[in-house]
Design a protein around this motif. Structure first.
Motif, PDB file in Angstrom:
ATOM      1  N   THR A 128      -4.922  12.094  -1.220  1.00  0.00           N
ATOM      2  CA  THR A 128      -6.169  11.337  -1.369  1.00  0.00           C
ATOM      3  C   THR A 128      -6.109  10.287  -2.464  1.00  0.00           C
ATOM      4  O   THR A 128      -6.859   9.323  -2.414  1.00  0.00           O
ATOM      5  CB  THR A 128      -7.344  12.274  -1.691  1.00  0.00           C
ATOM      6  OG1 THR A 128      -7.123  12.888  -2.963  1.00  0.00           O
ATOM      7  CG2 THR A 128      -7.530  13.328  -0.603  1.00  0.00           C
ATOM      8  N   ALA A 129      -5.270  10.486  -3.476  1.00  0.00           N
ATOM      9  CA  ALA A 129      -5.177   9.566  -4.618  1.00  0.00           C
ATOM     10  C   ALA A 129      -6.516   9.394  -5.324  1.00  0.00           C
ATOM     11  O   ALA A 129      -6.816   8.346  -5.864  1.00  0.00           O
ATOM     12  CB  ALA A 129      -4.603   8.216  -4.186  1.00  0.00           C
ATOM     13  N   GLN A 130      -7.339  10.440  -5.348  1.00  0.00           N
ATOM     14  CA  GLN A 130      -8.668  10.354  -5.942  1.00  0.00           C
ATOM     15  C   GLN A 130      -8.807  11.072  -7.282  1.00  0.00           C
ATOM     16  O   GLN A 130      -9.637  10.679  -8.096  1.00  0.00           O
ATOM     17  CB  GLN A 130      -9.713  10.937  -4.982  1.00  0.00           C
ATOM     18  CG  GLN A 130      -9.867  10.161  -3.713  1.00  0.00           C
ATOM     19  CD  GLN A 130     -10.852  10.815  -2.755  1.00  0.00           C
ATOM     20  OE1 GLN A 130     -11.428  11.854  -3.038  1.00  0.00           O
ATOM     21  NE2 GLN A 130     -11.048  10.193  -1.608  1.00  0.00           N
ATOM     22  N   VAL A 131      -8.029  12.114  -7.519  1.00  0.00           N
ATOM     23  CA  VAL A 131      -8.246  12.947  -8.698  1.00  0.00           C
ATOM     24  C   VAL A 131      -8.017  12.180  -9.995  1.00  0.00           C
ATOM     25  O   VAL A 131      -8.842  12.237 -10.903  1.00  0.00           O
ATOM     26  CB  VAL A 131      -7.401  14.236  -8.640  1.00  0.00           C
ATOM     27  CG1 VAL A 131      -7.505  15.020  -9.949  1.00  0.00           C
ATOM     28  CG2 VAL A 131      -7.860  15.109  -7.478  1.00  0.00           C
ATOM     29  N   GLY A 132      -6.927  11.440 -10.115  1.00  0.00           N
ATOM     30  CA  GLY A 132      -6.657  10.680 -11.341  1.00  0.00           C
ATOM     31  C   GLY A 132      -7.773   9.707 -11.683  1.00  0.00           C
ATOM     32  O   GLY A 132      -8.307   9.730 -12.797  1.00  0.00           O
ATOM     33  N   PRO A 133      -8.159   8.823 -10.746  1.00  0.00           N
ATOM     34  CA  PRO A 133      -9.262   7.905 -11.034  1.00  0.00           C
ATOM     35  C   PRO A 133     -10.580   8.625 -11.340  1.00  0.00           C
ATOM     36  O   PRO A 133     -11.358   8.174 -12.188  1.00  0.00           O
ATOM     37  CB  PRO A 133      -9.370   7.063  -9.758  1.00  0.00           C
ATOM     38  CG  PRO A 133      -7.977   7.073  -9.199  1.00  0.00           C
ATOM     39  CD  PRO A 133      -7.474   8.460  -9.494  1.00  0.00           C
ATOM     40  N   GLN A 134     -10.830   9.752 -10.681  1.00  0.00           N
ATOM     41  CA  GLN A 134     -12.056  10.498 -10.962  1.00  0.00           C
ATOM     42  C   GLN A 134     -12.024  11.090 -12.372  1.00  0.00           C
ATOM     43  O   GLN A 134     -13.051  11.116 -13.057  1.00  0.00           O
ATOM     44  CB  GLN A 134     -12.268  11.598  -9.922  1.00  0.00           C
ATOM     45  CG  GLN A 134     -12.678  11.084  -8.566  1.00  0.00           C
ATOM     46  CD  GLN A 134     -12.825  12.187  -7.536  1.00  0.00           C
ATOM     47  OE1 GLN A 134     -12.653  13.376  -7.817  1.00  0.00           O
ATOM     48  NE2 GLN A 134     -13.140  11.799  -6.302  1.00  0.00           N
ATOM     49  N   ILE A 135     -10.866  11.571 -12.809  1.00  0.00           N
ATOM     50  CA  ILE A 135     -10.742  12.083 -14.180  1.00  0.00           C
ATOM     51  C   ILE A 135     -11.048  10.959 -15.171  1.00  0.00           C
ATOM     52  O   ILE A 135     -11.810  11.152 -16.123  1.00  0.00           O
ATOM     53  CB  ILE A 135      -9.338  12.670 -14.437  1.00  0.00           C
ATOM     54  CG1 ILE A 135      -9.145  13.972 -13.662  1.00  0.00           C
ATOM     55  CG2 ILE A 135      -9.105  12.896 -15.930  1.00  0.00           C
ATOM     56  CD1 ILE A 135      -7.718  14.502 -13.672  1.00  0.00           C
ATOM     57  N   ALA A 136     -10.453   9.794 -14.957  1.00  0.00           N
ATOM     58  CA  ALA A 136     -10.692   8.652 -15.852  1.00  0.00           C
ATOM     59  C   ALA A 136     -12.170   8.308 -15.906  1.00  0.00           C
ATOM     60  O   ALA A 136     -12.729   8.072 -16.979  1.00  0.00           O
ATOM     61  CB  ALA A 136      -9.876   7.442 -15.397  1.00  0.00           C
ATOM     62  N   GLU A 137     -12.814   8.290 -14.770  1.00  0.00           N
ATOM     63  CA  GLU A 137     -14.248   7.974 -14.705  1.00  0.00           C
ATOM     64  C   GLU A 137     -15.066   9.007 -15.474  1.00  0.00           C
ATOM     65  O   GLU A 137     -15.948   8.664 -16.265  1.00  0.00           O
ATOM     66  CB  GLU A 137     -14.702   7.908 -13.243  1.00  0.00           C
ATOM     67  CG  GLU A 137     -16.163   7.605 -13.064  1.00  0.00           C
ATOM     68  CD  GLU A 137     -16.553   6.199 -13.480  1.00  0.00           C
ATOM     69  OE1 GLU A 137     -17.742   5.999 -13.778  1.00  0.00           O
ATOM     70  OE2 GLU A 137     -15.684   5.316 -13.532  1.00  0.00           O
ATOM     71  N   LYS A 138     -14.756  10.279 -15.278  1.00  0.00           N
ATOM     72  CA  LYS A 138     -15.520  11.351 -15.937  1.00  0.00           C
ATOM     73  C   LYS A 138     -15.306  11.358 -17.447  1.00  0.00           C
ATOM     74  O   LYS A 138     -16.192  11.754 -18.191  1.00  0.00           O
ATOM     75  CB  LYS A 138     -15.170  12.688 -15.310  1.00  0.00           C
ATOM     76  CG  LYS A 138     -15.754  12.814 -13.911  1.00  0.00           C
ATOM     77  CD  LYS A 138     -15.302  14.081 -13.221  1.00  0.00           C
ATOM     78  CE  LYS A 138     -16.048  14.252 -11.928  1.00  0.00           C
ATOM     79  NZ  LYS A 138     -15.375  13.774 -10.760  1.00  0.00           N
ATOM     80  N   LEU A 139     -14.135  10.911 -17.893  1.00  0.00           N
ATOM     81  CA  LEU A 139     -13.841  10.866 -19.332  1.00  0.00           C
ATOM     82  C   LEU A 139     -14.145   9.491 -19.937  1.00  0.00           C
ATOM     83  O   LEU A 139     -13.904   9.282 -21.123  1.00  0.00           O
ATOM     84  CB  LEU A 139     -12.375  11.234 -19.584  1.00  0.00           C
ATOM     85  CG  LEU A 139     -11.991  12.682 -19.263  1.00  0.00           C
ATOM     86  CD1 LEU A 139     -10.495  12.892 -19.432  1.00  0.00           C
ATOM     87  CD2 LEU A 139     -12.777  13.665 -20.124  1.00  0.00           C
ATOM     88  N   HIS A 140     -14.653   8.568 -19.133  1.00  0.00           N
ATOM     89  CA  HIS A 140     -14.980   7.207 -19.585  1.00  0.00           C
ATOM     90  C   HIS A 140     -13.762   6.515 -20.183  1.00  0.00           C
ATOM     91  O   HIS A 140     -13.839   5.863 -21.228  1.00  0.00           O
ATOM     92  CB  HIS A 140     -16.150   7.216 -20.580  1.00  0.00           C
ATOM     93  CG  HIS A 140     -17.334   7.974 -20.086  1.00  0.00           C
ATOM     94  ND1 HIS A 140     -18.142   7.508 -19.071  1.00  0.00           N
ATOM     95  CD2 HIS A 140     -17.841   9.183 -20.433  1.00  0.00           C
ATOM     96  CE1 HIS A 140     -19.103   8.386 -18.829  1.00  0.00           C
ATOM     97  NE2 HIS A 140     -18.933   9.416 -19.631  1.00  0.00           N
ATOM     98  N   LEU A 141     -12.621   6.657 -19.485  1.00  0.00           N
ATOM     99  CA  LEU A 141     -11.370   6.056 -19.939  1.00  0.00           C
ATOM    100  C   LEU A 141     -10.999   4.883 -19.039  1.00  0.00           C
ATOM    101  O   LEU A 141     -11.225   4.937 -17.826  1.00  0.00           O
ATOM    102  CB  LEU A 141     -10.233   7.086 -19.883  1.00  0.00           C
ATOM    103  CG  LEU A 141     -10.367   8.297 -20.791  1.00  0.00           C
ATOM    104  CD1 LEU A 141      -9.250   9.295 -20.497  1.00  0.00           C
ATOM    105  CD2 LEU A 141     -10.343   7.883 -22.246  1.00  0.00           C
ATOM    106  N   PRO A 142     -10.397   3.849 -19.613  1.00  0.00           N
ATOM    107  CA  PRO A 142      -9.857   2.779 -18.758  1.00  0.00           C
ATOM    108  C   PRO A 142      -8.712   3.354 -17.942  1.00  0.00           C
ATOM    109  O   PRO A 142      -8.067   4.317 -18.355  1.00  0.00           O
ATOM    110  CB  PRO A 142      -9.368   1.730 -19.758  1.00  0.00           C
ATOM    111  CG  PRO A 142      -9.156   2.471 -21.022  1.00  0.00           C
ATOM    112  CD  PRO A 142     -10.118   3.629 -21.029  1.00  0.00           C
ATOM    113  N   GLN A 143      -8.473   2.768 -16.779  1.00  0.00           N
ATOM    114  CA  GLN A 143      -7.405   3.296 -15.940  1.00  0.00           C
ATOM    115  C   GLN A 143      -6.588   2.183 -15.308  1.00  0.00           C
ATOM    116  O   GLN A 143      -7.086   1.080 -15.080  1.00  0.00           O
ATOM    117  CB  GLN A 143      -7.975   4.198 -14.846  1.00  0.00           C
ATOM    118  CG  GLN A 143      -8.921   3.493 -13.894  1.00  0.00           C
ATOM    119  CD  GLN A 143      -9.453   4.424 -12.841  1.00  0.00           C
ATOM    120  OE1 GLN A 143      -8.680   4.916 -12.019  1.00  0.00           O
ATOM    121  NE2 GLN A 143     -10.749   4.671 -12.853  1.00  0.00           N
ATOM    122  N   VAL A 144      -5.331   2.514 -15.075  1.00  0.00           N
ATOM    123  CA  VAL A 144      -4.434   1.638 -14.335  1.00  0.00           C
ATOM    124  C   VAL A 144      -3.854   2.506 -13.227  1.00  0.00           C
ATOM    125  O   VAL A 144      -3.247   3.539 -13.491  1.00  0.00           O
ATOM    126  CB  VAL A 144      -3.299   1.080 -15.225  1.00  0.00           C
ATOM    127  CG1 VAL A 144      -2.339   0.245 -14.400  1.00  0.00           C
ATOM    128  CG2 VAL A 144      -3.859   0.288 -16.381  1.00  0.00           C
TER     129      VAL A 144
END
Length: 177
Positions: A128-144
């Motif tokens: 799904t490639a969803q968990v990493g971006p969801q973690i970043a969103e929940k922790l309010h972290l920038p993501q690449v």
């Protein structure tokens, strides 16, 4: 500085694949491996550790009996700590629940201003490639996402990502040397 890497133990689909009557994988009867994309994230974190001396912490979620190999392998490769988050209620979690649980664990480990959280692109059992971006969103972290290369130079880490068939640079400065 520390790097927290989320890793997942997944069914080894190169061996015997067992399927339940409802079409889902029968995980209990299959051998497991560490998710290949998560291994890429761990190897990238260990390269940064070699260059900076930072600490690498791996975090994984699952049952203690089924998820003992991935953290042990990460420690053998050079990770400094491994955290297993486990509860019977976590069984069968979707990406939203998984990211919620892992984000809470990472938050408890602690994320400072100069820390990095890395996840593999996707898990081979869900794709799904969803968990990493969801973690970043929940922790309010920038993501690449879709990182193709990570380089450390003095006090800057540059991440090259693939988007639209081209490489793009993302830099983060003011890292401790």
């Amino acid at each position: 500085m520390k790097i927290i890497v989320s890793i997942k133990q997944v069914p080894d689909t190169s061996g015997k694949v067992a399927v339940n009557p409802d079409g889902t994988l029968n995980r209990a009867s299959m051998q497991t491996i560490t998710n290949p994309d998560d291994m890429n994230a761990l190897e990238a974190a260990l390269k940064i550790k070699d260059a900076t001396g930072c600490k690498v912490v791996v975090v994984t979620m699952g049952s203690a009996s089924r998820c003992r190999y991935a953290p042990a392998r990460a420690l053998a490769m050079g990770a400094d700590e491994a955290v297993l988050v486990s509860a019977r209620e976590f069984g069968g979690s979707d990406t939203y629940a998984t990211s919620q649980i892992l984000a809470a664990a990472i938050n408890k480990i602690g994320v400072e201003a100069d820390d990095i959280v890395m996840c593999g692109r996707q898990a081979i059992d869900g794709d799904t490639a969803q968990v990493g971006p969801q973690i970043a969103e929940k922790l309010h972290l920038p993501q690449v996402t879709y990182a193709a290369d990570i380089q450390k130079d003095a006090t800057t880490i540059t991440v090259k990502r693939i988007a639209g068939g081209r490489l793009h640079d993302h830099r983060r400065s003011r890292l401790p040397v």
